[in-house]
Design a protein around this motif. Structure first.
Motif, PDB file in Angstrom:
ATOM      1  N   VAL A 195       0.845  -1.202   0.000  1.00 26.56           N
ATOM      2  CA  VAL A 195       0.000   0.000   0.000  1.00 26.56           C
ATOM      3  C   VAL A 195       0.878   1.250   0.000  1.00 26.56           C
ATOM      4  O   VAL A 195       2.059   1.202   0.354  1.00 26.56           O
ATOM      5  CB  VAL A 195      -0.943   0.026   1.230  1.00 26.56           C
ATOM      6  N   HIS A 196       0.295   2.374  -0.403  1.00 29.92           N
ATOM      7  CA  HIS A 196       0.984   3.660  -0.322  1.00 29.92           C
ATOM      8  C   HIS A 196       1.299   3.966   1.145  1.00 29.92           C
ATOM      9  O   HIS A 196       0.547   3.570   2.043  1.00 29.92           O
ATOM     10  CB  HIS A 196       0.103   4.757  -0.918  1.00 29.92           C
ATOM     11  N   HIS A 197       2.395   4.659   1.375  1.00 34.58           N
ATOM     12  CA  HIS A 197       2.833   4.883   2.765  1.00 34.58           C
ATOM     13  C   HIS A 197       1.827   5.666   3.597  1.00 34.58           C
ATOM     14  O   HIS A 197       1.835   5.597   4.833  1.00 34.58           O
ATOM     15  CB  HIS A 197       4.190   5.600   2.773  1.00 34.58           C
ATOM     16  N   SER A 198       0.907   6.403   2.945  1.00 28.56           N
ATOM     17  CA  SER A 198      -0.094   7.163   3.704  1.00 28.56           C
ATOM     18  C   SER A 198      -1.437   6.426   3.802  1.00 28.56           C
ATOM     19  O   SER A 198      -2.390   6.962   4.359  1.00 28.56           O
ATOM     20  CB  SER A 198      -0.325   8.527   3.036  1.00 28.56           C
ATOM     21  N   HIS A 199      -1.498   5.221   3.277  1.00 22.22           N
ATOM     22  CA  HIS A 199      -2.744   4.444   3.322  1.00 22.22           C
ATOM     23  C   HIS A 199      -3.093   4.112   4.775  1.00 22.22           C
ATOM     24  O   HIS A 199      -2.204   3.885   5.602  1.00 22.22           O
ATOM     25  CB  HIS A 199      -2.561   3.145   2.527  1.00 22.22           C
ATOM     26  N   PRO A 200      -4.378   4.079   5.128  1.00 21.88           N
ATOM     27  CA  PRO A 200      -4.771   3.757   6.514  1.00 21.88           C
ATOM     28  C   PRO A 200      -4.230   2.418   7.015  1.00 21.88           C
ATOM     29  O   PRO A 200      -4.032   2.238   8.220  1.00 21.88           O
ATOM     30  CB  PRO A 200      -6.297   3.739   6.443  1.00 21.88           C
ATOM     31  N   LEU A 201      -3.973   1.467   6.117  1.00 21.32           N
ATOM     32  CA  LEU A 201      -3.475   0.160   6.546  1.00 21.32           C
ATOM     33  C   LEU A 201      -1.961   0.128   6.710  1.00 21.32           C
ATOM     34  O   LEU A 201      -1.423  -0.871   7.199  1.00 21.32           O
ATOM     35  CB  LEU A 201      -3.885  -0.918   5.530  1.00 21.32           C
ATOM     36  N   ALA A 260     -12.740  -1.850  -1.178  1.00 17.72           N
ATOM     37  CA  ALA A 260     -13.094  -0.613  -1.888  1.00 17.72           C
ATOM     38  C   ALA A 260     -11.912   0.009  -2.619  1.00 17.72           C
ATOM     39  O   ALA A 260     -12.086   1.004  -3.336  1.00 17.72           O
ATOM     40  CB  ALA A 260     -13.683   0.401  -0.900  1.00 17.72           C
ATOM     41  N   ASP A 261     -10.724  -0.537  -2.451  1.00 20.43           N
ATOM     42  CA  ASP A 261      -9.524   0.058  -3.051  1.00 20.43           C
ATOM     43  C   ASP A 261      -9.319  -0.391  -4.493  1.00 20.43           C
ATOM     44  O   ASP A 261      -9.580  -1.554  -4.833  1.00 20.43           O
ATOM     45  CB  ASP A 261      -8.277  -0.345  -2.253  1.00 20.43           C
ATOM     46  N   PRO A 262      -8.841   0.509  -5.357  1.00 24.14           N
ATOM     47  CA  PRO A 262      -8.417   0.060  -6.688  1.00 24.14           C
ATOM     48  C   PRO A 262      -7.214  -0.876  -6.550  1.00 24.14           C
ATOM     49  O   PRO A 262      -6.370  -0.684  -5.677  1.00 24.14           O
ATOM     50  CB  PRO A 262      -8.036   1.364  -7.397  1.00 24.14           C
ATOM     51  N   PHE A 263      -7.168  -1.899  -7.393  1.00 23.18           N
ATOM     52  CA  PHE A 263      -6.136  -2.928  -7.270  1.00 23.18           C
ATOM     53  C   PHE A 263      -5.211  -2.896  -8.480  1.00 23.18           C
ATOM     54  O   PHE A 263      -5.661  -2.764  -9.624  1.00 23.18           O
ATOM     55  CB  PHE A 263      -6.778  -4.308  -7.144  1.00 23.18           C
ATOM     56  N   VAL A 264      -3.913  -3.021  -8.204  1.00 23.08           N
ATOM     57  CA  VAL A 264      -2.898  -3.063  -9.254  1.00 23.08           C
ATOM     58  C   VAL A 264      -2.464  -4.523  -9.394  1.00 23.08           C
ATOM     59  O   VAL A 264      -1.887  -5.098  -8.469  1.00 23.08           O
ATOM     60  CB  VAL A 264      -1.694  -2.167  -8.920  1.00 23.08           C
ATOM     61  N   ALA A 308       2.783   5.615  -6.063  1.00 21.56           N
ATOM     62  CA  ALA A 308       2.169   6.876  -6.464  1.00 21.56           C
ATOM     63  C   ALA A 308       0.750   7.018  -5.943  1.00 21.56           C
ATOM     64  O   ALA A 308       0.071   8.002  -6.266  1.00 21.56           O
ATOM     65  CB  ALA A 308       2.166   6.974  -7.993  1.00 21.56           C
ATOM     66  N   GLY A 309       0.304   6.054  -5.144  1.00 23.25           N
ATOM     67  CA  GLY A 309      -1.033   6.138  -4.572  1.00 23.25           C
ATOM     68  C   GLY A 309      -2.136   5.786  -5.536  1.00 23.25           C
ATOM     69  O   GLY A 309      -3.294   6.175  -5.347  1.00 23.25           O
ATOM     70  N   LEU A 310      -1.825   5.005  -6.577  1.00 20.69           N
ATOM     71  CA  LEU A 310      -2.812   4.694  -7.611  1.00 20.69           C
ATOM     72  C   LEU A 310      -3.539   3.381  -7.362  1.00 20.69           C
ATOM     73  O   LEU A 310      -4.325   2.944  -8.196  1.00 20.69           O
ATOM     74  CB  LEU A 310      -2.115   4.643  -8.978  1.00 20.69           C
ATOM     75  N   GLY A 311      -3.286   2.751  -6.232  1.00 20.63           N
ATOM     76  CA  GLY A 311      -3.951   1.502  -5.905  1.00 20.63           C
ATOM     77  C   GLY A 311      -3.152   0.714  -4.893  1.00 20.63           C
ATOM     78  O   GLY A 311      -2.098   1.172  -4.419  1.00 20.63           O
ATOM     79  N   VAL A 312      -3.644  -0.454  -4.562  1.00 18.82           N
ATOM     80  CA  VAL A 312      -2.940  -1.377  -3.674  1.00 18.82           C
ATOM     81  C   VAL A 312      -2.646  -2.644  -4.466  1.00 18.82           C
ATOM     82  O   VAL A 312      -3.215  -2.868  -5.536  1.00 18.82           O
ATOM     83  CB  VAL A 312      -3.772  -1.698  -2.411  1.00 18.82           C
ATOM     84  N   SER A 313      -1.779  -3.488  -3.931  1.00 17.80           N
ATOM     85  CA  SER A 313      -1.460  -4.724  -4.629  1.00 17.80           C
ATOM     86  C   SER A 313      -1.059  -5.795  -3.634  1.00 17.80           C
ATOM     87  O   SER A 313      -0.948  -5.544  -2.424  1.00 17.80           O
ATOM     88  CB  SER A 313      -0.333  -4.500  -5.647  1.00 17.80           C
ATOM     89  N   ILE A 314      -0.819  -6.995  -4.159  1.00 16.01           N
ATOM     90  CA  ILE A 314      -0.332  -8.123  -3.370  1.00 16.01           C
ATOM     91  C   ILE A 314       0.870  -8.694  -4.103  1.00 16.01           C
ATOM     92  O   ILE A 314       0.773  -9.048  -5.284  1.00 16.01           O
ATOM     93  CB  ILE A 314      -1.420  -9.194  -3.195  1.00 16.01           C
TER      94      ILE A 314
END
Length: 324
Positions: free
Chosen positions: A179-185, A198-202, A243-249
């Motif tokens: 996740v982006h470093h500022s993401h709540p998680l 609810a997050d866009p996924f990369v 860049a805050g454009l989504g989350v990934s695994i």
């Protein structure tokens, strides 16, 4: 020549056929694996039974079944072939024959450390061996292996053994939520798939090993992710997350770029969070084609044997470091 010696002379050429028949218990499959006509296998079986003086296999439907005599004899056949192969390897090693080329297909994520470590260990013993490397998606790696373009494939998930394919697991590593470093998680000790619904996924594209793994994770979670981007490279995936454009695994990224946040980087930065799921891991393994006995190039077999026997130990430190 003594009668017993004459029997051995008659049986020796038949041992590879008997060993393969003992494994498959199927005449047609044995013929395909050995690259010979089915009639050749049948004749070899009949000759062997005549020399031994008792039936070794009996027909059972469309296949064959080992007789008690064959089950008694088979371990000795396999032991003899293994011992002879070990002698050949020793002679070839001592005469520095190991100078051939080994072709390996591998997924992109194994090019930074795992595969180089394995090649380095082998080249220490056999400096004359050369490698041809091809990297790509998991499906592409396995296609190259099946077509004969490569000798070995390093993939995750490891390919399941099949009729003409063998494989061996080497190690298992966890999958992380990125996740982006500022993401709540970002500050959480762990996360669930439900937390990013609810997050866009990369995602990596179809055909990639990680895509099949993430698809399985989301199936377990009971929903389909909202895919914002598909990429062909894990570095690009991390960049998009940075860049805050989504989350990934993804598998653990170690000390890769993108962790340092500063005004000069445009607020880029990503954080890995452990996933709370029993499926959040990937198993890495080596696959190879089954070939006619004696047809596999010596360097390929020696490299494969080293990776299967010593690979888990050689890579254990890397796995621990990346999983911290």
């Amino acid at each position: 020549m003594e009668p017993d010696q004459k029997q051995l002379v008659q049986l020796l050429p038949l041992l590879p056929v008997l060993a393969e028949l003992g494994r498959t218990e199927h005449v047609t499959e044995t013929a395909e694996l050995l690259g010979v006509p089915q009639s050749t296998v049948s004749r070899a079986l009949a000759r062997a039974s005549a020399v031994v003086g008792t039936e070794l296999l009996v027909r059972d439907g469309r296949g064959v079944r080992l007789t008690p005599a064959a089950r008694t004899l088979l371990p000795y056949i396999e032991q003899a072939l293994t011992a002879f192969q070990a002698g050949l390897d020793l002679v070839r090693d001592e005469s520095e024959v190991v100078r051939g080329r080994i072709s390996v297909s591998f997924q992109h994520t194994f090019g930074e450390a795992a595969l180089p470590l394995l090649i380095s260990a082998f080249r220490t013993r056999h400096p004359g061996a050369a490698f041809t490397l091809s990297q790509g998606a998991r499906n592409a790696c396995l296609d190259e292996l099946a077509s004969g373009e490569s000798d070995l494939a390093l993939t995750a998930p490891v390919a399941p053994p099949g009729r003409n394919l063998s494989s061996a697991p080497l190690y298992r590593e966890p999958l992380r939520l990125v996740v982006h470093h500022s993401h709540p998680l970002a500050a959480k000790a762990s996360a669930r798939l439900a937390d990013i619904r609810a997050d866009p996924f990369v995602a990596l594209g179809p055909g990639y090993g990680m895509r099949s793994l993430t698809d399985a994770l989301f199936r377990e979670a009971g929903y389909r992710p909202r895919i914002a981007f598909e990429s062909q490279d894990s570095h690009t995936v991390r960049g998009l997350v940075s860049a805050g454009l989504g989350v990934s695994i993804l598998p653990p990224g170690g000390d890769g770029p993108g962790r340092t946040v500063s005004p000069e980087t445009g607020n880029l930065g990503w954080v890995e969070v452990p996933l709370d799921s029993a499926l959040a891991f990937r198993e890495v393994g080596l696959s190879w084609r089954r070939r006619k006995p004696g047809s596999e190039p010596v360097p390929v077999r020696l490299f494969r044997d080293m990776v299967v026997a010593e690979g888990p130990g050689l890579l254990a430190g890397l796995v621990r470091q990346r999983s911290l």
